[in-house]
Scaffold this motif. Structure first.
Motif, short mmCIF file in Angstrom:
data_model
loop_
_atom_site.label_atom_id
_atom_site.label_comp_id
_atom_site.label_asym_id
_atom_site.label_seq_id
_atom_site.Cartn_x
_atom_site.Cartn_y
_atom_site.Cartn_z
N THR A 174 -50.27 65.47 118.97
CA THR A 174 -50.24 66.42 119.95
C THR A 174 -51.49 67.56 120.07
O THR A 174 -52.20 67.61 119.23
CB THR A 174 -49.17 67.41 119.86
OG1 THR A 174 -49.23 68.11 118.60
CG2 THR A 174 -47.78 66.63 119.64
N THR A 175 -51.91 67.91 121.27
CA THR A 175 -52.70 69.00 121.23
C THR A 175 -52.46 70.50 120.99
O THR A 175 -52.66 71.10 120.28
CB THR A 175 -53.41 69.24 122.83
OG1 THR A 175 -53.72 67.85 123.04
CG2 THR A 175 -54.39 70.11 122.81
N SER A 176 -50.81 70.41 121.50
CA SER A 176 -50.20 71.62 120.92
C SER A 176 -48.79 71.46 120.93
O SER A 176 -48.21 70.38 121.63
CB SER A 176 -50.52 73.13 122.09
OG SER A 176 -50.15 72.56 123.18
N GLY A 177 -47.96 72.22 120.39
CA GLY A 177 -46.45 71.90 120.25
C GLY A 177 -46.23 71.27 118.98
O GLY A 177 -47.15 70.82 118.38
N GLN A 178 -44.97 70.89 118.67
CA GLN A 178 -44.38 70.12 117.81
C GLN A 178 -43.64 68.87 117.90
O GLN A 178 -42.84 69.05 118.90
CB GLN A 178 -43.36 70.93 116.72
CG GLN A 178 -44.35 72.15 116.26
CD GLN A 178 -43.60 73.00 115.14
OE1 GLN A 178 -42.22 72.90 115.23
NE2 GLN A 178 -44.11 74.14 114.73
N VAL A 179 -43.68 67.94 117.33
CA VAL A 179 -42.90 66.60 117.25
C VAL A 179 -42.22 66.49 116.01
O VAL A 179 -43.06 66.53 114.83
CB VAL A 179 -43.62 65.52 117.53
CG1 VAL A 179 -42.77 64.33 117.75
CG2 VAL A 179 -44.60 65.54 118.87
N LEU A 180 -40.95 66.70 115.88
CA LEU A 180 -40.16 66.30 114.80
C LEU A 180 -39.51 64.99 114.89
O LEU A 180 -38.91 64.69 115.77
CB LEU A 180 -39.11 67.12 114.39
CG LEU A 180 -39.40 68.55 113.59
CD1 LEU A 180 -40.38 69.37 114.32
CD2 LEU A 180 -37.96 69.14 113.26
N ALA A 181 -39.87 64.06 113.85
CA ALA A 181 -39.34 62.81 113.85
C ALA A 181 -38.39 62.72 112.33
O ALA A 181 -39.05 62.88 111.54
CB ALA A 181 -40.30 61.60 114.08
N PHE A 182 -37.11 62.29 112.78
CA PHE A 182 -36.39 62.26 111.34
C PHE A 182 -36.43 63.47 110.57
O PHE A 182 -36.59 63.51 109.39
CB PHE A 182 -36.79 61.08 110.68
CG PHE A 182 -36.88 59.84 111.61
CD1 PHE A 182 -35.74 59.32 112.07
CD2 PHE A 182 -38.07 59.05 111.73
CE1 PHE A 182 -35.76 58.10 112.81
CE2 PHE A 182 -38.23 58.12 112.32
CZ PHE A 182 -36.94 57.60 112.96
N GLY A 183 -36.70 64.49 111.41
CA GLY A 183 -36.49 66.00 110.78
C GLY A 183 -38.16 66.28 110.00
O GLY A 183 -38.11 67.48 109.58
N THR A 184 -39.14 65.38 110.23
CA THR A 184 -40.27 65.53 109.83
C THR A 184 -41.34 66.24 110.91
O THR A 184 -41.48 65.45 111.98
CB THR A 184 -41.01 64.39 108.97
OG1 THR A 184 -40.08 64.35 107.89
CG2 THR A 184 -42.24 64.67 108.40
N ASN A 185 -42.00 67.35 110.60
CA ASN A 185 -43.01 67.76 111.69
C ASN A 185 -44.22 66.79 111.52
O ASN A 185 -45.09 66.66 110.46
CB ASN A 185 -43.36 69.01 111.20
CG ASN A 185 -44.25 69.73 112.26
OD1 ASN A 185 -44.88 69.07 112.98
ND2 ASN A 185 -44.23 71.02 112.53
N MET A 186 -44.67 66.25 112.67
CA MET A 186 -45.78 65.11 112.92
C MET A 186 -47.00 65.91 112.63
O MET A 186 -47.90 65.20 112.01
CB MET A 186 -45.77 64.32 113.96
CG MET A 186 -44.48 63.60 114.39
SD MET A 186 -44.35 62.19 113.11
CE MET A 186 -43.26 62.83 112.08
N ASN A 187 -47.12 67.34 112.87
CA ASN A 187 -48.57 67.95 112.45
C ASN A 187 -48.80 67.82 110.90
O ASN A 187 -49.86 68.36 110.52
CB ASN A 187 -48.45 69.28 113.21
CG ASN A 187 -48.27 69.10 114.59
OD1 ASN A 187 -48.77 68.37 115.20
ND2 ASN A 187 -47.73 70.12 115.24
#
Ligand code: ADP
Ligand code: ADP
Length: 227
Positions: A55-68
């Motif tokens: 991402t450029t900004s914001g958050q992605v959580l996959a299976f509870g883990t923050n991709m950042n």
């Protein structure tokens, strides 16, 4: 229970805003369509989940883990939880059908007898067990996509991401592909299909979300508006 959550996610490629401020939850076991015209950001959205893009900004959580915050060394483990299917199949050209599926399991260090059994089983479900020795180039598009679906399912991923999986197929082949994905979905998997194919939306029920120029828009009435 959400398997994937997006909070205010934007993605920029240079001056191009491919995704704009997307907030979205994807529930475990859901069948979700991502629709919208070409260039709307569908592929980019799917890529964010398995860190094909950041991402450029914001958050992605996959299976509870923050991709950042995912460590580089943990990316392969994240990717194992996804089965990914592309419009152009992306089979390994110099490997036969059997190996294209088996290699996924070999990469995980599964025991040989288990690899053989599961690969044969899945190819049988996909109706490709008679073509196990065939090279991808000798197969029709529909057959190649059946192998690609078998490969995506072989590792028993929790989430299937399919990017225009039927985009280059005839209607009969498209139906077979959706049938295979449906059978896997029924076992409890989450399935996300990016498509602008209206027929596909009619063929299998699911939640429909729509992107336009990178924005999530409310689908209009009925089956989600024009693709
Ligand atoms: P869709 O899958 O809906 O057709 P994409 O996610 O492929 O849309 O693309 C969304 C927008 O982002 C398009 O304008 C596309 O040209 C642009 N885009 C996608 N990937 C890249 C990239 N790697 N570099 C530059 N621009 C990109
Ligand atoms: P069988 O009982 O016919 O030998 P199972 O239903 O026990 O097969 O499944 C064997 C393997 O095939 C499992 O790994 C399962 O995930 C896979 N499988 C089952 N159904 C499908 C399907 N529709 N598409 C792809 N793979 C499948």
């Amino acid at each position: 229970e959400a398997v994937i959550r997006l909070f205010n996610v934007s993605k920029r490629f240079g001056a191009k805003l491919a995704l704009s401020n997307i907030t979205l939850d994807i529930q475990k076991g859901e069948w979700l369509y991502v629709t919208g015209p070409s260039g709307a950001g569908k592929s980019t959205l799917l890529k964010l989940f398995y860190l094909g893009e950041k991402t450029t900004s914001g958050q992605v959580l996959a299976f509870g883990t923050n991709m950042n915050r995912l460590a580089r060394k943990d990316i392969p483990f994240l990717r194992r939880r996804f089965g990914i299917i592309f419009q152009d199949f992306k089979l390994i050209p110099n490997r036969n059908v059997f190996d294209n599926v088996a290699l996924v399991l070999e990469a995980r260090g599964e025991p040989r007898n288990m690899i053989d059994k599961r690969t044969r089983n899945i190819l049988r479900h996909a109706g490709m067990d008679k073509r196990m020795d065939a090279m991808p180039a000798s197969l029709s598009g529909g057959e190649q996509q059946r192998v690609a679906v078998a490969r995506a399912i072989a590792g028993q991923p929790e989430v299937i991401l399919a990017d225009e999986p039927t985009g280059s197929l005839d209607p009969k082949s498209a139906e077979i592909i959706i049938g295979l994905l449906s059978a896997y979905h029924e076992k409890g998997a989450t399935v996300m299909v990016a498509t602008h194919d209206r027929d596909l939306l009619a063929r299998k029920k699911g939640r429909i979300i729509r992107l336009e120029e990178g924005r999530l828009v409310e689908p209009s009435t009925g089956e989600g508006g024009a693709p």
